[in-house]
Design a protein around this motif. Structure first.
Motif, mmCIF file in Angstrom:
data_model
loop_
_atom_site.group_PDB
_atom_site.id
_atom_site.type_symbol
_atom_site.label_atom_id
_atom_site.label_comp_id
_atom_site.label_asym_id
_atom_site.label_seq_id
_atom_site.Cartn_x
_atom_site.Cartn_y
_atom_site.Cartn_z
ATOM 1 N N LEU A 16 0.891 -1.337 -0.079
ATOM 2 C CA LEU A 16 -0.009 -0.040 0.006
ATOM 3 C C LEU A 16 0.830 1.284 -0.032
ATOM 4 C CD1 LEU A 16 -2.612 -1.215 2.518
ATOM 5 C CD2 LEU A 16 -3.107 -0.621 0.148
ATOM 6 N N PHE A 17 1.785 1.160 0.792
ATOM 7 C CA PHE A 17 2.582 2.338 0.823
ATOM 8 C C PHE A 17 3.540 2.484 -0.545
ATOM 9 C CE2 PHE A 17 2.922 2.207 5.653
ATOM 10 C CZ PHE A 17 2.220 3.596 5.617
ATOM 11 N N GLN A 18 3.843 1.344 -1.208
ATOM 12 C CA GLN A 18 4.534 1.389 -2.521
ATOM 13 C C GLN A 18 3.711 2.268 -3.394
ATOM 14 O OE1 GLN A 18 5.998 -2.273 -3.771
ATOM 15 N NE2 GLN A 18 6.790 -1.298 -5.543
ATOM 16 N N MET A 19 2.399 1.806 -3.356
ATOM 17 C CA MET A 19 1.468 2.396 -4.274
ATOM 18 C C MET A 19 1.161 3.712 -4.210
ATOM 19 S SD MET A 19 -1.161 -1.065 -4.184
ATOM 20 C CE MET A 19 -2.464 -0.240 -5.101
ATOM 21 N N GLN A 20 1.618 4.388 -2.974
ATOM 22 C CA GLN A 20 1.412 5.647 -2.772
ATOM 23 C C GLN A 20 2.678 6.411 -3.137
ATOM 24 O OE1 GLN A 20 -0.265 6.388 1.236
ATOM 25 N NE2 GLN A 20 -1.332 4.364 1.109
ATOM 26 N N HIS A 21 3.889 5.653 -3.661
ATOM 27 C CA HIS A 21 5.058 6.168 -3.774
ATOM 28 C C HIS A 21 5.891 6.654 -2.447
ATOM 29 C CE1 HIS A 21 4.557 7.224 -8.132
ATOM 30 N NE2 HIS A 21 4.093 5.845 -8.000
ATOM 31 N N LYS A 22 5.512 6.096 -1.327
ATOM 32 C CA LYS A 22 5.918 6.228 -0.126
ATOM 33 C C LYS A 22 6.716 4.959 0.260
ATOM 34 C CE LYS A 22 2.150 8.825 2.033
ATOM 35 N NZ LYS A 22 1.039 8.755 3.069
ATOM 36 N N PHE A 23 8.106 5.143 -0.486
ATOM 37 C CA PHE A 23 9.100 4.122 -0.796
ATOM 38 C C PHE A 23 9.804 3.727 0.626
ATOM 39 C CE2 PHE A 23 8.762 5.911 -5.143
ATOM 40 C CZ PHE A 23 8.089 4.890 -5.587
ATOM 41 N N GLU A 24 10.115 4.863 1.377
ATOM 42 C CA GLU A 24 10.857 4.463 2.453
ATOM 43 C C GLU A 24 10.020 3.523 3.517
ATOM 44 O OE1 GLU A 24 13.901 4.565 3.122
ATOM 45 O OE2 GLU A 24 14.664 6.538 2.212
ATOM 46 N N GLU A 25 8.663 3.985 3.711
ATOM 47 C CA GLU A 25 7.741 3.432 4.611
ATOM 48 C C GLU A 25 7.449 1.973 4.027
ATOM 49 O OE1 GLU A 25 7.341 6.517 3.406
ATOM 50 O OE2 GLU A 25 6.403 7.709 4.795
ATOM 51 N N ALA A 26 7.110 1.793 2.795
ATOM 52 C CA ALA A 26 7.175 0.646 2.232
ATOM 53 C C ALA A 26 8.171 -0.465 2.195
ATOM 54 C CB ALA A 26 7.046 0.478 0.462
ATOM 55 N N ILE A 27 9.378 0.111 2.237
ATOM 56 C CA ILE A 27 10.567 -0.983 2.676
ATOM 57 C C ILE A 27 10.514 -1.315 4.081
ATOM 58 C CG2 ILE A 27 13.271 -0.666 2.817
ATOM 59 C CD1 ILE A 27 13.168 1.121 0.321
ATOM 60 N N ARG A 28 10.364 -0.332 4.888
ATOM 61 C CA ARG A 28 10.259 -0.709 6.323
ATOM 62 C C ARG A 28 9.209 -1.897 6.753
ATOM 63 N NH1 ARG A 28 7.632 2.185 10.422
ATOM 64 N NH2 ARG A 28 7.076 3.980 9.073
ATOM 65 N N TYR A 29 8.123 -1.936 6.089
ATOM 66 C CA TYR A 29 7.046 -2.793 6.230
ATOM 67 C C TYR A 29 7.634 -4.088 5.483
ATOM 68 C CZ TYR A 29 4.017 -0.134 9.251
ATOM 69 O OH TYR A 29 3.561 0.512 10.214
ATOM 70 N N TYR A 30 8.122 -4.169 4.376
ATOM 71 C CA TYR A 30 8.715 -5.261 3.569
ATOM 72 C C TYR A 30 9.879 -5.867 4.614
ATOM 73 C CZ TYR A 30 6.314 -4.224 -1.010
ATOM 74 O OH TYR A 30 5.263 -3.987 -1.710
ATOM 75 N N ASP A 31 10.665 -4.837 5.277
ATOM 76 C CA ASP A 31 11.732 -5.662 6.005
ATOM 77 C C ASP A 31 11.073 -6.283 7.258
ATOM 78 O OD1 ASP A 31 13.721 -4.309 4.435
ATOM 79 O OD2 ASP A 31 13.948 -2.705 5.858
ATOM 80 N N ALA A 32 9.738 -5.697 7.788
ATOM 81 C CA ALA A 32 9.296 -6.667 8.810
ATOM 82 C C ALA A 32 8.462 -7.540 8.575
ATOM 83 C CB ALA A 32 8.055 -5.279 9.476
ATOM 84 N N ALA A 33 8.082 -7.722 7.226
ATOM 85 C CA ALA A 33 7.494 -8.863 6.815
ATOM 86 C C ALA A 33 8.539 -10.215 6.788
ATOM 87 C CB ALA A 33 6.731 -8.617 5.323
#
Length: 468
Positions: free
Chosen positions: A55-72
């Motif tokens: 969801l963050f990636q789709m919003q182009h919030k890439f830092e947040e997206a990476i953080r949640y992919y790391d958590a996953a």
């Protein structure tokens, strides 16, 4: 597990299904709320973290997206898709080497993952590692020989490396790629070839303004092979091309040309495949200074800007607004301060989107004298051409204005960091397409511009001294 825990797990499974349904329905705000609920129900389950990263990636919030992919990943998410999605985010942040690591992890899970191979190749390309990029694109081509995107990208790389014969046919696959944004002409007329015997060609525009300038350089070569050429271009280019190439009929790309006026058609960027088969062919078919500015506009702007014969005039452009790649090419104006000063040096703003008031604020802050004319630098191409004609040298990043300056035969110092294929066609550091354009290459898109700017400064001094 007690009954309460079982209820939580049952509720979690239900929420995960609701997240999937919200994604399918495009209800992304609802999906985000459901992700947060799922995480509260079981902070150790990777699914909601992965979904939130997406969801963050789709919003182009890439830092947040990476953080949640790391958590996953910490919670066990190690599918190929997880690594590719995180790699794409890193690439969008220009962290290409980190992205390559993720694409390689994805390929360890799924060796024939086409998207991962193409993305890894693209990251190597951005870092100017041509051999690694080509190896990945060739692998993609082996896995999916009919994949238009893989063929198109491999074609671009071949053209960049002056390998024209295989490059042009693969480049023509662009029309089949969903990533290529120009729209084709719908016609029942055949496409022109040199062997077809067809004599009246409708050439239709594609891609951006700069692309139309560089491919338009080959229109006279086409005209020499047929009885008539009608070329549809961006309306901003029609008048300057009409003045410069009087044997060709130029019209706005919105014009509907009567069917009986042509017996064939040709996409503008496909002309090259009929004439350019090796690097020397560019010199053979492209005339130096193939566009001509309006002399009356030139003199009017000379008077407006108060330029005198003793002035050393430097045009300046430092920003590209091109989607995706613009940020890679652009420079902060303040980084160019070392080249903006000189006793008789007049620096003219030729940066579209940068208003006179912007220049005045910059001048007040930095003690510079960046001159801005009355020309609308976006829509008035004739005015831009006239400004460029007043310049002893034009210093710029890759942009439409560089193409225009090169087409006018002006002296250009191009600060280049990008993978645009035609800047790879050169003799030494001189562009094959625009012989008066010197290409000063940045190592890759993540290195500082410092060395490039220092080189530009030295070359400017030499040019200024030569001028006397």
């Amino acid at each position: 597990m007690d009954g309460h825990g079982g209820d939580d797990m049952s509720k979690l499974a239900k929420v995960i299904k609701q997240i999937e349904a919200a994604f399918r329905a495009g209800k992304y705000g609802e999906a985000m709320d459901l992700c947060n609920l799922a995480i509260s129900l079981n902070p150790k389950d990777p699914i909601a973290y992965r979904a939130k990263g997406r969801l963050f990636q789709m919003q182009h919030k890439f830092e947040e997206a990476i953080r949640y992919y790391d958590a996953a990943e910490k919670r066990g998410a190690k599918d190929a898709d997880d690594f590719v999605n995180r790699g794409v985010c890193k690439a969008d942040l220009r962290r290409y080497d980190e992205a390559i690591v993720d694409f390689t992890k994805a390929l360890a899970k799924k060796p024939d993952y086409l998207h991962a191979i193409i993305q890894r190749g693209a990251s190597h390309w951005e870092m100017r590692r041509w051999d690694q990029a080509e190896a990945n694109f060739r692998l993609a081509n082996q896995i999916a020989p009919n994949d238009a995107n893989a063929n198109w990208i491999l074609g671009l790389l071949a053209l960049q490396r002056n390998d024209f014969k295989p490059g042009w046919p693969m480049y023509n696959k662009r029309w089949e790629s969903p990533r290529f944004k120009s729209r084709p002409l719908h016609t029942d007329k055949p496409e022109w070839t040199r062997e077809s015997g067809l004599r009246s060609v409708l050439v239709w525009s594609e891609q951006g303004l700069g692309d139309q300038v560089i491919y338009g350089s080959l229109l006279p070569a086409l005209r020499n092979c047929v009885d008539s050429v009608t070329a549809l271009l961006d309306p901003r280019l029609v008048s300057i091309f009409s003045r410069s190439m009087p044997g060709i009929q130029f019209e706005s790309h919105n014009t509907k040309v009567a069917a009986d006026k042509h017996d064939s058609h040709l996409p503008l960027a496909s002309i090259g495949g009929h004439f350019i088969q090796d690097l020397n062919d560019i010199f053979k078919y492209v005339g130096e200074g193939f566009l001509k500015a309006d002399p009356e506009r030139v003199e009017a702007l000379r008077a407006e800007l108060g330029l005198t014969p003793g002035d050393f005039v430097v045009g300046l452009s430092w920003v590209s607004t091109a989607p995706k790649i613009g940020v890679h090419k652009s420079i902060e104006l303040k980084e160019l301060l070392p080249i903006m000063r000189g006793a008789n040096r007049k620096v003219v703003n030729i940066q579209y989107g940068y208003k006179k008031s912007d220049a005045e604020l910059f001048n007040a802050e930095h003690g510079t004298e960046l001159i801005t004319s009355s020309v609308d630098l976006w829509s008035d191409i004739e005015g831009v051409a006239a400004l460029l004609s007043l310049c002893d040298v034009f210093v710029a990043i890759s942009s439409t204005t560089v193409h225009l300056a090169g087409a006018l035969g002006r002296r250009v110092l191009l600060m280049d960091s990008n993978k645009l294929w035609y800047w790879g066609n050169k003799f030494g550091d001189q562009s094959a397409w625009y012989p008066n354009t010197t290409i000063i290459q940045r190592d890759n898109v993540v290195t500082p511009w410092t060395n490039v700017i220092d080189t530009v400064g030295k070359k400017l001094e030499l040019i200024e001294n030569e001028r006397g």
